[in-house]
Motif scaffolding. Structure first.
Motif, PDB file in Angstrom:
ATOM      1  N   LYS A 106     -10.602   6.244  -2.026  1.00  0.00           N
ATOM      2  CA  LYS A 106     -11.209   4.996  -2.479  1.00  0.00           C
ATOM      3  C   LYS A 106     -10.117   3.978  -2.771  1.00  0.00           C
ATOM      4  O   LYS A 106      -9.198   4.241  -3.538  1.00  0.00           O
ATOM      5  N   GLY A 107     -10.207   2.793  -2.155  1.00  0.00           N
ATOM      6  CA  GLY A 107      -9.191   1.767  -2.311  1.00  0.00           C
ATOM      7  C   GLY A 107      -9.399   0.917  -3.546  1.00  0.00           C
ATOM      8  O   GLY A 107     -10.493   0.393  -3.772  1.00  0.00           O
ATOM      9  N   THR A 156      -5.498   3.330   8.111  1.00  0.00           N
ATOM     10  CA  THR A 156      -6.590   2.688   8.847  1.00  0.00           C
ATOM     11  C   THR A 156      -7.516   1.930   7.906  1.00  0.00           C
ATOM     12  O   THR A 156      -7.888   0.776   8.156  1.00  0.00           O
ATOM     13  N   ALA A 157      -7.890   2.580   6.794  1.00  0.00           N
ATOM     14  CA  ALA A 157      -8.790   1.946   5.829  1.00  0.00           C
ATOM     15  C   ALA A 157      -8.167   0.689   5.229  1.00  0.00           C
ATOM     16  O   ALA A 157      -8.874  -0.292   4.951  1.00  0.00           O
ATOM     17  N   ALA A 158      -6.852   0.708   5.034  1.00  0.00           N
ATOM     18  CA  ALA A 158      -6.159  -0.431   4.433  1.00  0.00           C
ATOM     19  C   ALA A 158      -5.873  -1.537   5.433  1.00  0.00           C
ATOM     20  O   ALA A 158      -5.445  -2.628   5.042  1.00  0.00           O
ATOM     21  N   VAL A 191       0.869  -1.178   0.000  1.00  0.00           N
ATOM     22  CA  VAL A 191       0.000   0.000   0.000  1.00  0.00           C
ATOM     23  C   VAL A 191       0.908   1.231   0.000  1.00  0.00           C
ATOM     24  O   VAL A 191       1.414   1.645   1.043  1.00  0.00           O
ATOM     25  N   PRO A 192       1.168   1.824  -1.187  1.00  0.00           N
ATOM     26  CA  PRO A 192       2.049   2.995  -1.244  1.00  0.00           C
ATOM     27  C   PRO A 192       1.406   4.204  -0.561  1.00  0.00           C
ATOM     28  O   PRO A 192       0.218   4.477  -0.733  1.00  0.00           O
ATOM     29  N   PRO A 203      -0.607  15.109   3.727  1.00  0.00           N
ATOM     30  CA  PRO A 203      -0.857  15.468   5.127  1.00  0.00           C
ATOM     31  C   PRO A 203      -0.924  14.232   6.026  1.00  0.00           C
ATOM     32  O   PRO A 203      -1.444  13.188   5.599  1.00  0.00           O
ATOM     33  N   PRO A 204      -0.416  14.326   7.248  1.00  0.00           N
ATOM     34  CA  PRO A 204      -0.448  13.172   8.157  1.00  0.00           C
ATOM     35  C   PRO A 204      -1.857  12.617   8.371  1.00  0.00           C
ATOM     36  O   PRO A 204      -2.029  11.399   8.487  1.00  0.00           O
ATOM     37  N   ALA A 205      -2.858  13.501   8.388  1.00  0.00           N
ATOM     38  CA  ALA A 205      -4.225  13.028   8.608  1.00  0.00           C
ATOM     39  C   ALA A 205      -4.685  12.125   7.474  1.00  0.00           C
ATOM     40  O   ALA A 205      -5.361  11.112   7.693  1.00  0.00           O
ATOM     41  N   ARG A 206      -4.320  12.479   6.238  1.00  0.00           N
ATOM     42  CA  ARG A 206      -4.705  11.649   5.097  1.00  0.00           C
ATOM     43  C   ARG A 206      -3.966  10.310   5.136  1.00  0.00           C
ATOM     44  O   ARG A 206      -4.565   9.253   4.885  1.00  0.00           O
ATOM     45  N   THR A 207      -2.688  10.351   5.452  1.00  0.00           N
ATOM     46  CA  THR A 207      -1.914   9.114   5.544  1.00  0.00           C
ATOM     47  C   THR A 207      -2.487   8.190   6.609  1.00  0.00           C
ATOM     48  O   THR A 207      -2.632   6.983   6.391  1.00  0.00           O
ATOM     49  N   ALA A 208      -2.837   8.754   7.755  1.00  0.00           N
ATOM     50  CA  ALA A 208      -3.402   7.941   8.838  1.00  0.00           C
ATOM     51  C   ALA A 208      -4.742   7.344   8.431  1.00  0.00           C
ATOM     52  O   ALA A 208      -5.038   6.184   8.745  1.00  0.00           O
TER      53      ALA A 208
END
Length: 549
Positions: free
Chosen positions: A157-158, A96-98, A80-81, A87-92
């Motif tokens: 969206k994954g 979590t979703a992954a 999962v690249p 932003p850290p919030a988006r990465t977190a």
């Protein structure tokens, strides 16, 4: 050969002493990169006590990033690249979703509550030998990677893409690109952008060298090609616009180039001609494909002589023909076959469905023999994926005409305008928000945000957007309206908003903006000369995003 690890390992066994990775100051041979990947894999197992199911990769253009990719595949995990610039919030949120087990990260990288294993140069230097950690083969149907694209609800969206999907793609393009072991291939795409799969694995499958740019090279493509003797180039077309603006595309400036691939956004014939003049020995391929269809699924090779290039109705290079194993349809709004319509695709490169099954709804078409209908449940392998792209056949070639929805490409990145709008509406003073992508004279598009509500602290609004959105998704201009214009049926008039924001009458200089009277008003029932007045305020914000980094 069932997995991407097999694809690399077989090549590494044949080419152990050839250069696999050229980082400028550091070069790794195939044997060295294979060994480093093994040591990272062993460190992952020691940290978790077992092989991971999904492994995050929060690293970019470093030995640890590429070794981490291969380590995940050695362990049979899904990659999962993650982009260190986001932003850290988006990465977190993505982590979590992954449902990540572990994140491999450059120094200082963080992914919320998910544990991190550093893979910066200092950490790599301390890794002990792998001690025979065996390769754990993944099933070909298992996701090789999980990319997160912009989602219209405000949540990324994954998109899981299997090993079988990727190997079908690589088999289709490896020979097409005429890759040989002496090739030196650019790696301009960020690892969160799926064309990077071509950069890495098509190259490694041929025993060739992946050449990694330094940050300064990303805005100096021609210099990078010349200094690093690149033979195979791969990027979004907006790189050409940047090079032209900086007057870098002089005649025969890139004599080493043998092959140039462009994808991610429309390639104009004019831009292709400028690139060809600077790289006269290079074949130019225009390629197309959404993430859901594994990197690219169609291609068009421009003839050797520009005199033979096609003249298309919209001035863009055709996206060509689908690869041999790809089935396709053009369907109109009623799902009937048409000469112009939405491109729908199936075949071995089509992903199995989104990470969240709710995202599958209405994204697939089922049926046969001219009788098609939307698939409302889990897609089957024989269903067509709806790309959302409007395509027409001209002289037997497919021409890309644009998006059918509000999804756009910004420097090759796919952006759901609805995600920007959803984030902006989280501000307590923003009653409504509309994001638009407007063309700029230098090529490409620029994001604008029109919002409705009282005067707000726009620096605060911008900071909120930057804290949540990827850099290339942050609007360049913010414009406040007392009330957004509406069409006769009460919907927001996006067409009128676009005309207003493109108008040179719109204030854009100096602090505080100014009032602006729209000559053609909006609102239910307003006719073409309906004169409703809308007060607007414009604010220019610093340019962000640009080409993938």
């Amino acid at each position: 050969m069932n997995t991407l690890y097999d694809w690399f390992a077989e090549s590494a066994a044949r080419h152990r002493d050839r250069i696999a990775l050229d980082l400028g100051a550091n070069r790794l041979r195939y044997g060295e990169l294979d060994d480093l990947a093994g040591r990272v894999a062993a460190a992952v197992v020691r940290r978790l006590g077992q092989p991971p199911r999904r492994l995050g990769l929060l690293a970019a253009r470093s030995a640890g990033a590429y070794a981490g990719y291969l380590a995940a595949y050695r362990l049979g995990a899904t990659v999962v690249p993650l982009n260190p610039a986001y932003p850290p919030a988006r990465t977190a949120a993505v982590a979590t979703a992954a449902e990540l087990d572990l994140v491999l990260a450059d120094a200082g990288g963080s992914a919320g509550a998910v544990p991190v294993l550093p893979v910066d140069d200092g950490a790599l230097a301390t890794l002990p030998p792998a001690n025979g950690v065996p390769a754990r083969r993944a099933d070909a149907a298992r996701p090789a990677y999980l990319m997160f694209t912009s989602g219209s609800t405000g949540t990324p969206k994954g998109v899981p893409v299997t090993h079988a999907n990727v190997l079908a793609f690589l088999r289709a393009v490896a020979a097409r690109a005429e890759l040989t072991s002496d090739a030196r291939v650019s790696q301009m795409f960020d690892l969160t952008f799926d064309p990077s799969i071509f950069d890495l694995f098509a190259t490694w499958g041929a025993g060739a060298t992946v050449v990694v740019p330094q940050p300064a090279d990303l805005m100096a493509a021609v210099r990078f090609v010349r200094q690093r003797e690149i033979t195979h180039w791969s990027s979004v077309p907006s790189v050409i616009a940047i090079a032209r603006r900086l007057r870098q595309l002089g005649p025969d400036r890139m004599p080493t180039l043998r092959w140039s691939m462009f994808c991610g956004e429309p390639l104009s014939v004019d831009a292709a001609a400028a690139w060809r003049a600077a790289a006269p020995n290079s074949v130019i391929e225009n390629m197309y494909g959404p993430t859901e269809l594994t990197v690219t699924c169609t291609g068009y090779r421009l003839p050797a002589s520009p005199a033979d290039w096609p003249a298309t109705t919209n001035g863009t290079v055709p996206i060509g023909e689908p690869y041999p194993a790809v089935d396709w349809l053009l369907l109109d709004e009623d799902l009937r076959p048409a000469a112009e319509g939405e491109l729908c695709v199936r075949g071995p490169q089509r992903f199995p469905g989104y990470l969240d099954p709710a995202d599958d709804i209405d994204r697939f078409v089922t049926g046969a023999s001219g009788s098609y209908r939307l698939r409302h449940g889990t897609p089957s392998g024989s269903d067509w994926y709806r790309t959302g792209d409007r395509v027409r056949q001209e002289n037997g070639r497919l021409i890309h005409l644009g998006r059918l929805d509000h999804q756009v490409k910004v420097s090759g990145y796919r952006v759901e305008l609805g995600e920007i709008e959803a984030v902006a509406r989280r501000h307590p003073e923003v009653a409504q928000a509309v994001a638009l992508a407007l063309a700029v004279p230098t090529g490409g598009v620029e994001l604008h945000l029109a919002y409705e509500g009282p005067v707000v602290d726009e620096e605060q609004l911008l900071a909120m957007l930057r804290a949540t959105l990827a850099p290339f998704m942050v609007p360049r201009r913010l414009t406040r309206f007392e009330a957004l214009p509406l069409t006769a049926n009460g919907k927001i008039d996006r067409g009128l908003l676009g005309r207003v924001l493109r108008s040179d009458r719109l204030p854009g200089q100096g602090p505080g903006g100014a009032s602006h009277q729209l000559p053609n008003g909006g609102g239910p029932g307003a006719g073409p000369d309906g004169g409703a007045d809308l007060s607007v305020r414009a604010s220019i914000v610093p340019s962000v995003g640009g080409m993938p980094t």
